[in-house]
Design an enzyme around this catalytic site. Structure first.
Site, PDB file in Angstrom:
ATOM      1  N   HIS A  68      15.949  55.769  78.274  1.00 45.93           N
ATOM      2  CA  HIS A  68      17.083  56.160  77.428  1.00 45.93           C
ATOM      3  C   HIS A  68      16.816  57.538  76.845  1.00 45.93           C
ATOM      4  CE1 HIS A  68      20.441  55.799  74.649  1.00 45.93           C
ATOM      5  NE2 HIS A  68      19.653  56.330  73.741  1.00 45.93           N
TER       6      HIS A  68
ATOM      7  N   ASP B 174      28.675  46.900  68.502  1.00 49.71           N
ATOM      8  CA  ASP B 174      28.342  48.335  68.531  1.00 49.71           C
ATOM      9  C   ASP B 174      29.546  49.153  68.989  1.00 49.71           C
ATOM     10  OD1 ASP B 174      26.629  50.740  68.591  1.00 49.71           O
ATOM     11  OD2 ASP B 174      27.059  50.617  70.716  1.00 49.71           O
TER      12      ASP B 174
ATOM     13  N   ARG C  86      31.971  54.740  63.094  1.00 48.75           N
ATOM     14  CA  ARG C  86      30.977  55.726  62.612  1.00 48.75           C
ATOM     15  C   ARG C  86      31.382  57.137  63.009  1.00 48.75           C
ATOM     16  NH1 ARG C  86      25.856  54.035  65.506  1.00 48.75           N
ATOM     17  NH2 ARG C  86      24.999  55.911  64.578  1.00 48.75           N
TER      18      ARG C  86
ATOM     19  N   SER D 113      22.205  50.524  67.178  1.00 46.12           N
ATOM     20  CA  SER D 113      23.179  50.812  68.226  1.00 46.12           C
ATOM     21  C   SER D 113      22.484  50.962  69.588  1.00 46.12           C
ATOM     22  CB  SER D 113      23.924  52.100  67.835  1.00 46.12           C
ATOM     23  OG  SER D 113      24.670  52.595  68.896  1.00 46.12           O
TER      24      SER D 113
ATOM     25  N   LYS E 122      21.902  47.568  72.769  1.00 45.95           N
ATOM     26  CA  LYS E 122      22.390  47.699  74.152  1.00 45.95           C
ATOM     27  C   LYS E 122      21.224  47.616  75.135  1.00 45.95           C
ATOM     28  CE  LYS E 122      24.622  51.298  72.654  1.00 45.95           C
ATOM     29  NZ  LYS E 122      25.350  52.507  72.391  1.00 45.95           N
TER      30      LYS E 122
END
Ligand code: URA
Length: 434
Positions: free
Chosen positions: A81, A160, A167, A182, A186
Site C-alpha cells: 500500500h 470507510d 471527511r 481507513s 480495507k
C-alpha cells in the site's frame, strides 16, 4: 446511546469504548445519526486524537461494517500500500514481480486522492480494463493470475466508503487515527496475510515530515498486527515525483518498459526492488530476494504475469507488447529551465495539481479524466540544468490549459546557483519480520 454525549466525550479529550464506536458507526450507516453529527465526531477526533487502542477498535468497527475476504492459510498473500505520491506507479511493478516469485497479491486500490494519482485511474487507461469485481471473482483472479488490482466494492468496508466521503468535505482527512482505520480496515478485510506500506514523506506526500510519518507507521503496524496481519513499513522520499513520468497512460507505458528491463529512473528501480524484497521477506522467501533474481525477473517473467493480469481483468493485453497502443495526447509542450543551476527543490504537490488542471486527475468525481494527459519529468533534486534545457515536457489535449500547466510546473522547480546533493529515495525501513 446518545450521540451528543459521545461527541462531547471525544470533544473533551476522553477515549471512547469499542461498543460506543460500534453503536455510533452503525447508527450512522443506518441513517439514524445525521451527517452533521458524524461530521462533529470526526472533527472532535481530528483535534483530540485517539489512543492506539481506540484506533484498533475503530479499525475493527470499520471491518465489521462489511464482508471480510479470506484466502487459504498456505497461500503466500502479500499486498503493498502506498500512502499516495506523484508518479507512483509502483503497484504496477511490485505486484507482478512478487507474483512471479510465487506470492499472491490481492490488492484493493484507490482512485486519486487530492494531488496524488490513483492506481485505478492508471489501469483504466488500458482499453477494456475493469476494476469492479465481486469478492468471488477477485479471489479467482488472485488464484489464477497470482495478482489482482480492483476497486473497493460496495460490500467491503462500507463504513470507510461513506465516512471517507464525509471527511473529504469536512476538512478531516489528515487525521492519523482516521487515516489508519481507513487504510487498515480495507487492507485487513481484503484478506492479505502480509502487507508492506510505502509511507511517503515530503513535499509531495500527505506526511510532510518524519516524526508524523513515524507516528502513522506505529499506528498502522499496531492496527494490522491486532488483526493478525504482518506489516512492514518503508519510508520513501516524495520530494520529487517518482520515476520519469506522471499521468495515467504514460505511467502504464513507463511501467511496461520497466518490466521489459528498460529502467531509466534509479529512484524507481531502488524503491521497487526494496518493496519487492520486503514483500518476499514477509512471505518467508528472503533467500530468493537477491539482486540477481530481481534483475532476472525483468527479463520477461514479471512482464508475463502483468500480461495475464491485464487480460484477466478485461484489458487489451496487446498494449503489453506494444505500449504505443495506449492513448497518447495530441499536444506536446516543452517546459524549459528558466536559468542555469542545480535542482534544489521540487514542489511535487504543485506538479500533481498542475496535471489535474489538464485532466490527468479529478477534483470532483464527475470531472472528466484525460487518460493521455501527463508529463515527462526526469530531473531529480541535484540535477544540473542550463537555461533553455528542458525540465520536461507536458502532454495534453487542450493547448491553453497545457501552456498554463507547463508554466505552473516550471515554477515548481527551485534552482540553486550552487551544486546540490541528490536525495536518497529510501528514507528508512521498519520491519520486524524480515
Ligand atoms: N487512503 C485511505 O484509504 N484512507 C485515508 O484516510 C487516507 C489515504
Amino acid at each position: 446511546m446518545n450521540p451528543v454525549e459521545l461527541i462531547l466525550r471525544k470533544r473533551n479529550g476522553l477515549p471512547l469504548l469499542r461498543e460506543e464506536m460500534q453503536a455510533f458507526v452503525s447508527a450512522y450507516l443506518n441513517d439514524a445519526i445525521p451527517e452533521y453529527q458524524m461530521a462533529a465526531m470526526l472533527m472532535a477526533i481530528f483535534f483530540r486524537d485517539m489512543t492506539p487502542e481506540e484506533v484498533q477498535a475503530l479499525t475493527g468497527v470499520y471491518i465489521e461494517s462489511g464482508e471480510r475476504i479470506s484466502f487459504p492459510a498456505d497461500w503466500l498473500t502479500v499486498d503493498k500500500h502506498s500512502t499516495g505520491g506523484v508518479g507512483d506507479k509502483l503497484s504496477l511493478l511490485v505486484a507482478p514481480l512478487a507474483a512471479a516469485c510465487g506470492c499472491r497479491v490481492p490488492m484493493i486500490s484507490g482512485r486519486g486522492l487530492g494531488h496524488t494519482g490513483g492506481t485505478l485511474y492508471k489501469l483504466e487507461s488500458v482499453p477494456g480494463f475493469r476494476t469492479g469485481f465481486s469478492s468471488a471473482d477477485f479471489k479467482r483472479l488472485v488464484e489464477d493470475v497470482g495478482m489482482a488490482i480492483v476497486a473497493q466494492s460496495e460490500r467491503l468496508v462500507p463504513a470507510d466508503k461513506r465516512i471517507y466521503a464525509l471527511r473529504d468535505v469536512t476538512g478531516t482527512v489528515e487525521s492519523l487515527p482516521l487515516i489508519t482505520a481507513s487504510i487498515m480496515s480495507k487492507k485487513i478485510a481484503e484478506g492479505a496475510a502480509n502487507l508492506i506500506i510505502d509511507l511517503k514523506v515530503g513535499a509531495g506526500a500527505f506526511m510532510k515530515d518524519m516524526p508524523t510519518a513515524q507516528r502513522l507507521a506505529g499506528l498502522l503496524i499496531a492496527a494490522g498486527e491486532a488483526f493478525g496481519q504482518r506489516v512492514g513499513v518503508v519510508y520513501s522520499n516524495m520530494n520529487a515525483p517518482l520515476g520519469d513520468w506522471v499521468g495515467n497512460a504514460v505511467e502504464v507505458r513507463e511501467a511496461i518498459r520497466f518490466l521489459y528491463g528498460h529502467v531509466t529512473s534509479g529512484d524507481q528501480f531502488e524503491l521497487t526492488r526494496l518493496l519487492w524484497r520486503d514483500m518476499l521477506g514477509l512471505c518467508g522467501k528472503s533467500a530468493e530476494a537477491t539482486d540477481e533474481r530481481f534483475e532476472a525477473l525483468l527479463r520477461g517473467e514479471a512482464l508475463e504475469v502483468f500480461r495475464r493480469f491485464v487480460a484477466a481483468q478485461g484489458g487489451d493485453a496487446r498494449v503489453v507488447d506494444n505500449p504505443n497502443l495506449l492513448t497518447a495526447a495530441p499536444i506536446e509542450i516543452p517546459i524549459p529551465a528558466p536559468d542555469n543551476g542545480w535542482v534544489q527543490a521540487i514542489d511535487s504537490q504543485g506538479i500533481g495539481y498542475a496535471l489535474i488542471d489538464v485532466g490527468a486527475g479529478r477534483r470532483r468525481l464527475d470531472d472528466a479524466l484525460d487518460y493521455a494527459a501527463g508529463a515527462h519529468l526526469p530531473h531529480k533534486i541535484g540535477a544540473e540544468v542550463r537555461r533553455g534545457d528542458l525540465l520536461g515536457r507536458l502532454y495534453c489535449s487542450h493547448r491553453a490549459k497545457g501552456e498554463a500547466a507547463a508554466q505552473r510546473i516550471a515554477g515548481c522547480y527551485k534552482l540553486s546557483s550552487e551544486k546540490v546533493v541528490p536525495q536518497p529515495v529510501v528514507l528508512g525501513r521498519l520491519n520486524r519480520w524480515c
